[in-house]
Design an enzyme around this catalytic site. Structure first.
Site, short mmCIF file in Angstrom:
data_model
loop_
_atom_site.label_atom_id
_atom_site.label_comp_id
_atom_site.label_asym_id
_atom_site.label_seq_id
_atom_site.Cartn_x
_atom_site.Cartn_y
_atom_site.Cartn_z
N LYS A 139 27.21 10.04 12.22
CA LYS A 139 26.28 10.32 12.91
C LYS A 139 25.20 10.84 12.66
O LYS A 139 25.42 11.93 11.77
CB LYS A 139 26.80 10.69 14.41
CG LYS A 139 28.31 10.31 14.92
CD LYS A 139 28.59 10.69 16.10
CE LYS A 139 30.00 10.37 16.50
NZ LYS A 139 30.91 11.31 15.91
N ASP B 121 36.31 9.00 12.56
CA ASP B 121 34.92 9.26 13.48
C ASP B 121 34.39 10.68 12.97
O ASP B 121 35.04 11.59 13.51
CB ASP B 121 35.41 9.22 15.01
CG ASP B 121 33.80 9.42 15.81
OD1 ASP B 121 33.18 8.53 15.91
OD2 ASP B 121 33.79 10.45 16.24
N HIS C 199 23.26 10.28 17.25
CA HIS C 199 24.42 11.41 17.75
C HIS C 199 23.89 11.97 19.31
O HIS C 199 24.72 11.78 20.27
CB HIS C 199 24.61 12.43 16.97
CG HIS C 199 25.90 13.04 17.18
ND1 HIS C 199 26.49 14.03 16.34
CD2 HIS C 199 26.76 13.51 18.19
CE1 HIS C 199 27.85 14.46 16.67
NE2 HIS C 199 27.82 14.09 18.04
N TYR D 155 29.88 17.98 12.34
CA TYR D 155 31.23 18.52 12.32
C TYR D 155 31.52 19.25 10.81
O TYR D 155 32.61 20.08 10.86
CB TYR D 155 32.29 17.17 12.20
CG TYR D 155 32.08 16.49 13.43
CD1 TYR D 155 31.62 16.78 14.55
CD2 TYR D 155 32.71 15.23 13.60
CE1 TYR D 155 31.13 16.04 15.72
CE2 TYR D 155 32.32 14.35 14.80
CZ TYR D 155 32.06 14.62 15.66
OH TYR D 155 31.58 13.91 16.89
P1 NAD Z 1 40.44 15.10 21.81
O1 NAD Z 1 40.53 14.17 22.92
O2 NAD Z 1 40.73 14.56 20.42
O3 NAD Z 1 41.37 16.24 21.92
C1 NAD Z 1 41.30 17.39 22.77
C2 NAD Z 1 42.33 18.51 22.61
O4 NAD Z 1 43.63 17.73 22.81
C3 NAD Z 1 42.37 18.94 21.11
O5 NAD Z 1 42.77 20.29 21.26
C4 NAD Z 1 43.64 18.05 20.32
O6 NAD Z 1 44.31 18.87 19.46
C5 NAD Z 1 44.69 17.81 21.48
N1 NAD Z 1 45.41 16.94 21.73
C6 NAD Z 1 45.09 15.50 20.87
N2 NAD Z 1 46.36 14.79 21.03
C7 NAD Z 1 46.94 15.54 21.92
C8 NAD Z 1 48.26 15.13 22.49
N3 NAD Z 1 48.77 13.79 22.12
N4 NAD Z 1 48.95 15.80 23.27
C9 NAD Z 1 48.49 16.98 23.52
N5 NAD Z 1 47.26 17.51 23.04
C10 NAD Z 1 46.65 16.49 22.47
O7 NAD Z 1 39.14 15.51 21.92
P2 NAD Z 1 37.55 15.53 21.29
O8 NAD Z 1 37.74 16.19 19.86
O9 NAD Z 1 36.70 16.45 22.22
O10 NAD Z 1 37.32 14.09 21.27
C11 NAD Z 1 37.59 13.17 20.01
C12 NAD Z 1 36.99 12.78 19.11
O11 NAD Z 1 35.59 12.31 19.67
C13 NAD Z 1 36.20 14.02 18.50
O12 NAD Z 1 37.10 14.52 17.52
C14 NAD Z 1 34.91 13.38 17.83
O13 NAD Z 1 35.19 12.55 16.67
C15 NAD Z 1 34.44 12.70 19.18
N6 NAD Z 1 33.56 13.13 19.91
C16 NAD Z 1 32.06 12.85 19.90
C17 NAD Z 1 31.25 13.30 20.57
C18 NAD Z 1 29.79 13.04 20.60
O14 NAD Z 1 28.87 13.70 21.09
N7 NAD Z 1 29.51 11.88 20.06
C19 NAD Z 1 31.47 14.57 21.44
C20 NAD Z 1 32.91 15.11 21.26
C21 NAD Z 1 33.71 14.36 20.65
#
Ligand code: NAD
Length: 320
Positions: free
Chosen positions: A79, A45, A112, A50
């Site tokens: 996006k 994704d 987006h 990014y």
């Molecule tokens: P995430 O849920 O992937 O991660 C949040 C935090 O948790 C990060 O610091 C990560 O390193 C940590 N983490 C991941 N797995 C873990 C685990 N098993 N145990 C403990 N910590 C863990 O959050 P995110 O990056 O906000 O969202 C995921 C993805 O969603 C993004 O990378 C992006 O691709 C997408 N996204 C899209 C939008 C949008 O506007 N469409 C906005 C935010 C994110």
């Protein structure tokens, strides 16, 4: 395609668990993408915003070259950033993004955010971010969602995207879109975690055959680095008593419970990590089932708290 998939209205299958690429540092991005593919992720994704699509492409190229996967086994998502929402800007930026990834089509391409911003030429700044001057100015464009969507639909006609969708859209915009869309959005990507369930939006998507992808599944965890006070004030979901208790009951990690809470309710998830042991853990979320009672208890934590609100990143409420 390996693992659970969701059938999209476009006819294509989308992996239910994918890998998110927001805030993946450029220096480690190619390796991270390669490792994610090696660990079994098939959905990546990404987004213009990014700022790492070139490095993502390098990771993909290495995996393809080594024969880990074939291109058609991957499901690559990207996006459209709001400064490219003007219809004449859509195809050129998509071609640039495809070239960065080193591929000739996206499996899924999303708007987006709904509000269009004034075009910033990529030769001036890329990715452009929110501000027209790169510092503080928010400058809107008059382009409507309808005009942008027509240009996004044309990407399917041109073979540049197999499926198209939207992100960060609320109910009324979707109802409006469905009245004029020649190709209805196949997916809706939204912030979704126990502090922000958005059940009515999920119901609408289900009724209209729009698959939902949940982002920021661990809630405040992703937003602490921005110094958001409302993120700091909350109990971290990975340490929450209810979530840790359910995890213990199943011999799983709290993170897996949060991801399963979403996938068991039919949503796709796209967690991100660069730690190899966590890569495998986050992918292995459909091998156990939560009790309905526990699902309901997690859902009851809903407090309507949204972190990824554009106005949180800049000092104006005028645009949104
Ligand atoms: P995430 O849920 O992937 O991660 C949040 C935090 O948790 C990060 O610091 C990560 O390193 C940590 N983490 C991941 N797995 C873990 C685990 N098993 N145990 C403990 N910590 C863990 O959050 P995110 O990056 O906000 O969202 C995921 C993805 O969603 C993004 O990378 C992006 O691709 C997408 N996204 C899209 C939008 C949008 O506007 N469409 C906005 C935010 C994110």
């Amino acid at each position: 395609m390996t693992g659970s998939t969701i059938k999209l209205s476009s006819g294509y299958e989308m992996p239910q668990v994918g890998f998110g690429l927001w805030k993946v540092d450029n220096k480690i991005c190619a390796d991270t993408v390669y490792n994610a593919i090696k660990a079994g992720y098939r959905l990546l994704d990404g987004a213009c915003d990014y700022g790492n699509e070139k490095e993502c492409g390098e990771g993909v190229a290495r995996a393809l070259k080594e024969g880990l996967v074939k291109r058609e086994e991957l499901f690559i998502v990207s996006k459209l950033w709001p400064t490219f929402n003007d219809p004449e800007q859509v195809e050129p930026v998509v071609k640039r993004q495809l070239s960065d990834w080193g591929i000739d089509y996206f499996d899924l391409y999303l708007i987006h955010f709904p509000g269009a911003l004034k075009f910033v030429d990529p030769s001036v700044r890329y990715p452009p971010g929110w501000h027209h001057d790169g510092k503080s100015q928010i400058v809107k464009s008059k382009t409507t969602i309808q005009d942008t969507w027509r240009a996004v639909e044309a990407l399917v006609d041109a073979g540049l995207a197999k499926s198209i969708g939207i992100s960060n859209f609320q109910a009324q915009l979707i109802y409006d879109m469905l009245r004029y869309a020649r190709i209805p959005p196949a997916t809706l990507q939204i912030e979704h975690h126990p502090y922000l369930v958005q059940q009515e939006l999920l119901n609408l998507a289900k009724e209209e055959g729009i698959a939902v992808t949940a982002y920021s599944s661990f809630g405040p965890a992703s937003f602490l680095e921005f110094g958001f006070k409302h993120a700091e004030a909350l109990v971290p979901l990975l340490k929450d008593d209810l979530i840790t208790g359910i995890a213990k009951k199943h011999g799983k990690e709290p993170s897996q419970v949060l991801l399963r809470w979403a996938t068991q309710r039919g949503l796709a998830v796209i967690p991100k990590t660069s730690r190899p042991e966590i890569l495998a853990q986050n992918l292995d979320v459909n091998s156990f089932d939560l009790d309905q009672e526990d699902i309901d208890k997690i859902s009851a934590k809903d407090s309507g708290i949204r972190f990824n609100q554009p106005s949180n990143y800049f000092d104006t409420q005028k645009m949104w």
